[in-house]
Design a protein around this motif. Structure first.
Motif, mmCIF file in Angstrom:
data_model
loop_
_atom_site.group_PDB
_atom_site.id
_atom_site.type_symbol
_atom_site.label_atom_id
_atom_site.label_comp_id
_atom_site.label_asym_id
_atom_site.label_seq_id
_atom_site.Cartn_x
_atom_site.Cartn_y
_atom_site.Cartn_z
ATOM 1 N N HIS A 309 0.821 -1.199 0.000
ATOM 2 C CA HIS A 309 0.000 0.000 0.000
ATOM 3 C C HIS A 309 0.867 1.266 0.000
ATOM 4 O O HIS A 309 2.026 1.244 0.405
ATOM 5 C CB HIS A 309 -0.914 0.006 1.228
ATOM 6 C CG HIS A 309 -0.181 -0.244 2.507
ATOM 7 N ND1 HIS A 309 -0.069 -1.508 3.053
ATOM 8 C CD2 HIS A 309 0.497 0.584 3.350
ATOM 9 C CE1 HIS A 309 0.633 -1.432 4.168
ATOM 10 N NE2 HIS A 309 0.994 -0.183 4.370
ATOM 11 N N THR A 310 0.263 2.356 -0.450
ATOM 12 C CA THR A 310 0.917 3.656 -0.395
ATOM 13 C C THR A 310 0.798 4.251 0.999
ATOM 14 O O THR A 310 1.763 4.801 1.540
ATOM 15 C CB THR A 310 0.281 4.619 -1.420
ATOM 16 O OG1 THR A 310 0.321 4.009 -2.705
ATOM 17 C CG2 THR A 310 1.019 5.948 -1.470
ATOM 18 N N LYS A 311 -0.389 4.130 1.578
ATOM 19 C CA LYS A 311 -0.618 4.617 2.936
ATOM 20 C C LYS A 311 -1.514 3.645 3.679
ATOM 21 O O LYS A 311 -2.399 3.008 3.084
ATOM 22 C CB LYS A 311 -1.263 6.009 2.912
ATOM 23 C CG LYS A 311 -0.303 7.123 2.546
ATOM 24 C CD LYS A 311 -0.936 8.478 2.759
ATOM 25 C CE LYS A 311 0.066 9.591 2.438
ATOM 26 N NZ LYS A 311 -0.530 10.927 2.599
ATOM 27 N N LEU A 312 -1.290 3.565 4.980
ATOM 28 C CA LEU A 312 -2.092 2.704 5.845
ATOM 29 C C LEU A 312 -2.726 3.571 6.928
ATOM 30 O O LEU A 312 -2.034 4.290 7.642
ATOM 31 C CB LEU A 312 -1.220 1.618 6.479
ATOM 32 C CG LEU A 312 -1.887 0.721 7.525
ATOM 33 C CD1 LEU A 312 -2.961 -0.146 6.886
ATOM 34 C CD2 LEU A 312 -0.849 -0.151 8.221
ATOM 35 N N PHE A 313 -4.051 3.500 7.016
ATOM 36 C CA PHE A 313 -4.776 4.261 8.029
ATOM 37 C C PHE A 313 -5.366 3.292 9.048
ATOM 38 O O PHE A 313 -6.197 2.451 8.705
ATOM 39 C CB PHE A 313 -5.908 5.072 7.393
ATOM 40 C CG PHE A 313 -5.456 5.988 6.291
ATOM 41 C CD1 PHE A 313 -4.973 7.254 6.564
ATOM 42 C CD2 PHE A 313 -5.507 5.576 4.964
ATOM 43 C CE1 PHE A 313 -4.552 8.097 5.550
ATOM 44 C CE2 PHE A 313 -5.098 6.405 3.937
ATOM 45 C CZ PHE A 313 -4.603 7.671 4.238
ATOM 46 N N GLU A 314 -4.935 3.404 10.284
ATOM 47 C CA GLU A 314 -5.517 2.611 11.354
ATOM 48 C C GLU A 314 -5.333 3.335 12.680
ATOM 49 O O GLU A 314 -4.388 4.104 12.852
ATOM 50 C CB GLU A 314 -4.918 1.201 11.406
ATOM 51 C CG GLU A 314 -3.427 1.134 11.600
ATOM 52 C CD GLU A 314 -2.916 -0.303 11.522
ATOM 53 O OE1 GLU A 314 -3.736 -1.223 11.384
ATOM 54 O OE2 GLU A 314 -1.696 -0.487 11.598
ATOM 55 N N GLU A 315 -6.258 3.060 13.586
ATOM 56 C CA GLU A 315 -6.205 3.719 14.882
ATOM 57 C C GLU A 315 -5.542 2.802 15.892
ATOM 58 O O GLU A 315 -5.937 1.637 16.024
ATOM 59 C CB GLU A 315 -7.620 4.081 15.356
ATOM 60 C CG GLU A 315 -7.625 4.959 16.586
ATOM 61 C CD GLU A 315 -9.004 5.511 16.866
ATOM 62 O OE1 GLU A 315 -9.095 6.526 17.562
ATOM 63 O OE2 GLU A 315 -9.997 4.919 16.402
ATOM 64 N N PRO A 316 -4.542 3.295 16.612
ATOM 65 C CA PRO A 316 -3.881 2.444 17.605
ATOM 66 C C PRO A 316 -4.869 2.000 18.680
ATOM 67 O O PRO A 316 -5.755 2.761 19.085
ATOM 68 C CB PRO A 316 -2.810 3.376 18.205
ATOM 69 C CG PRO A 316 -2.681 4.511 17.254
ATOM 70 C CD PRO A 316 -3.968 4.644 16.545
ATOM 71 N N GLU A 317 -4.714 0.758 19.120
ATOM 72 C CA GLU A 317 -5.615 0.217 20.134
ATOM 73 C C GLU A 317 -5.279 0.818 21.498
ATOM 74 O O GLU A 317 -4.113 0.883 21.899
ATOM 75 C CB GLU A 317 -5.465 -1.305 20.178
ATOM 76 C CG GLU A 317 -6.508 -2.001 21.018
ATOM 77 C CD GLU A 317 -6.328 -3.513 20.954
ATOM 78 O OE1 GLU A 317 -6.181 -4.131 22.018
ATOM 79 O OE2 GLU A 317 -6.310 -4.066 19.835
ATOM 80 N N ALA A 318 -6.332 1.273 22.189
ATOM 81 C CA ALA A 318 -6.118 1.869 23.517
ATOM 82 C C ALA A 318 -5.654 0.782 24.488
ATOM 83 O O ALA A 318 -6.213 -0.317 24.509
ATOM 84 C CB ALA A 318 -7.402 2.513 24.016
ATOM 85 N N PRO A 319 -4.618 1.037 25.282
ATOM 86 C CA PRO A 319 -4.121 0.014 26.210
ATOM 87 C C PRO A 319 -5.176 -0.368 27.249
ATOM 88 O O PRO A 319 -5.880 0.486 27.786
ATOM 89 C CB PRO A 319 -2.918 0.704 26.883
ATOM 90 C CG PRO A 319 -3.120 2.168 26.655
ATOM 91 C CD PRO A 319 -3.858 2.284 25.372
ATOM 92 N N GLY A 320 -5.296 -1.688 27.467
ATOM 93 C CA GLY A 320 -6.237 -2.183 28.456
ATOM 94 C C GLY A 320 -7.670 -2.272 27.997
ATOM 95 O O GLY A 320 -8.560 -2.617 28.780
ATOM 96 N N SER A 321 -7.930 -1.964 26.701
ATOM 97 C CA SER A 321 -9.308 -1.972 26.210
ATOM 98 C C SER A 321 -9.661 -3.241 25.444
ATOM 99 O O SER A 321 -10.788 -3.399 24.991
ATOM 100 C CB SER A 321 -9.536 -0.759 25.295
ATOM 101 O OG SER A 321 -8.703 -0.854 24.141
ATOM 102 N N ARG A 322 -8.718 -4.138 25.291
ATOM 103 C CA ARG A 322 -8.954 -5.323 24.463
ATOM 104 C C ARG A 322 -9.918 -6.286 25.134
ATOM 105 O O ARG A 322 -9.852 -6.537 26.332
ATOM 106 C CB ARG A 322 -7.629 -6.015 24.164
ATOM 107 C CG ARG A 322 -7.757 -7.127 23.132
ATOM 108 C CD ARG A 322 -6.395 -7.559 22.610
ATOM 109 N NE ARG A 322 -6.545 -8.531 21.545
ATOM 110 C CZ ARG A 322 -6.796 -8.221 20.278
ATOM 111 N NH1 ARG A 322 -6.934 -6.973 19.931
ATOM 112 N NH2 ARG A 322 -6.909 -9.160 19.365
#
Length: 500
Positions: A309-322
């Motif tokens: 891919h040219t760019k990857l868009f994703e939101e980091p997972e909040a710690p302790g929220s899994r």
């Protein structure tokens, strides 16, 4: 959403007041909905003058706008004249059977006729063109008005028609004679027949005819979830769980595989493609989303196979929220580009997210659609509702975004700088009946590239009027008019339209 100095000085636009416009296929109280009549796809064309819906029975229904035909011009043009501005009105135009149920003998699989997606193509010579797809087969349709030819004058003098003996049939032959009657017994009088006239064919009435121009088949091993037109007007893409294919509209027996995420060993499969869309301006760029909540932007100029891919868009997972449900609710069900191609709107199970394609560190805005359902994820998992795929849409001016929820509710959020607009409406003749008045949390400037979180109601598992949420009535499909604040949404077999 455009940020900019003008928005900073003028402030966010006022919240819209939505009004009911029309409903097609309204159900009476207690009427049972047939499975084949449930709407499964909605799409406006680029002009906004036509609307198409597809249903689970494989039918495509077309509607055309009527309120601009009397005076001509768009609604904005009418606002500058003395004509009273009326809300957008559509009428039924035609319908046709796009897909039939099939059976794949090689895989022993039934292929249902349900329409997954509809996309309008460029019109030409007064004809409309559109693509429709079910799980396996894409079809290219041409819808055109055809003149019905009728014979208006026959070679019989009307004054003498009453004197025709009753034993003669319509074409003048005796009923007891064979087809060779004329050749044996008929003779022309001397000098010929003075009143001989040829039949006259006239075309007074017109009829809409839908004709399938191309069938694009046998290119997907898995169910097709997306089709999208390129801005070049010549090509389109189709995507299934593991591949994205590029087609030319004129060539139905060959496609190019441009994305393939299938691992060598299927046991190593960790994510699948959930949606794909061409950039609205640049025909070499497209984006696709995955079940892990990421969006990849690819440039077809870089390589023939665009696995990188040219760019990857994703939101980091909040710690302790899994939790057990984290990956399930992170799956993106739909993505849409803004009209200018600067932003991408994505919908996962709980939220809408707005991404700037120039900033891949995280979304510039996040809108919580039904956060109060989070404590009920276990129930939603048990009844499979957690796998529902909600669509999203942006207004043509990019100032607002919308998506659906349960109990036939849909949410409209302001996407401009400083906007706190967050409306909850019901797909009924009184959309504001269940309006939730809880204000959204004030947002910071999108222009400064900060993350924004906006919340609607926080009532746990109930609507504004205290009723429990109905997970059997869900508003999955909706579309925003390309130039006006008008929304079309599907509640089971009914098509509701609203304006502001």
């Amino acid at each position: 959403m455009n940020g900019g100095d003008d928005a900073a000085t003028s402030g966010p636009p006022p919240s819209l007041e939505w009004r009911f416009s029309q409903v097609f296929g309204e159900r009476t109280a207690g009427e049972e909905v047939q499975e084949v009549d449930i709407i499964s796809a909605i799409e406006f064309d680029k002009s906004g003058d036509h609307l198409a819906t597809g249903d689970r029975g494989g039918r495509v229904v077309l509607f055309e706008r009527t309120d601009t035909k009397d005076h001509g011009g768009s609604r904005k043009d009418l606002e500058q004249t003395d004509y009273p501005v009326r809300h957008p009105e559509f009428r039924y135009k035609t319908e046709f059977q796009s897909h039939e149920p099939e059976f794949d003998y090689l895989k022993s699989l039934e292929i249902e006729e349900k329409i997954n997606k509809i996309r309008w193509c460029q019109p030409a010579n007064g004809a409309l063109f559109l693509l429709s797809t079910n799980d396996k087969t894409i079809k290219y349709w041409k819808v055109q008005e055809k003149k019905i030819k009728k014979i208006s004058e026959m070679n019989i003098d009307p004054s003498e028609s009453s004197s025709i003996p009753p034993q003669l049939v319509t074409n003048g032959l005796p009923a007891d004679k064979g087809h060779d009657y004329l050749s044996k017994d008929f003779s022309f009088p001397p000098g010929g027949i003075p009143s001989l006239r040829l039949p006259v064919v006239t075309s007074q009435e017109t009829n809409l005819v839908a004709r399938c121009r191309r069938v694009y088949a046998h290119a997907h091993d898995y169910h097709i979830n997306s089709i999208s037109n390129s801005s070049d007007g010549e090509t389109f893409i189709s995507a299934d769980d593991l591949r994205v294919n590029l087609w030319n509209l004129e060539i139905s027996n060959q496609s190019f595989n441009i994305v393939d995420v299938k691992p060598t060993n299927m046991e190593d499969l960790t994510e699948v493609i959930t949606s794909a869309e061409f950039h609205p301006i640049h025909c070499n760029m497209l984006a696709y989303s995955s079940s892990k909540g990421s969006i990849r932007l690819i440039d077809m100029r870089q390589s023939a196979l665009c696995d990188s891919h040219t760019k990857l868009f994703e939101e980091p997972e909040a710690p302790g929220s899994r939790s057990f449900f984290t990956e399930i609710i992170a799956s993106i069900s739909d993505i849409k580009f803004s009209k200018d191609g600067r932003y991408i709107l994505s919908r996962d199970y709980m939220t809408l997210k707005l991404w700037d394609i120039n900033m891949d560190s995280g979304p510039v805005a996040s809108y919580q659609v039904h956060e109060h359902l989070r404590p009920r994820l276990c129930d939603l998992y048990e009844n499979d509702s957690i796998f529902d795929k909600f669509e999203c849409c942006l207004s043509g001016d990019g100032l607002r975004v919308a998506t659906g929820s349960y109990s036939n509710l849909f949410r409209v959020f302001g996407a401009s700088q400083g906007s706190t607009e967050a409306a909850t409406l019901e797909a009924s003749k009184n959309p504001m009946r269940r309006q939730i008045q809880t204000p959204a949390r004030p947002s910071r400037s999108i222009g400064s590239m900060t993350r924004v979180v906006r919340r609607g109601s926080e009532s746990p598992g109930t609507e504004a009027n205290g009723n429990a949420y109905d997970f059997t009535t869900k508003l999955l499909h909706m579309a925003w008019h390309p130039t006006e604040n008008s929304i079309a949404c599907a509640a089971a077999n009914s098509l509701y339209m609203y304006y502001a």
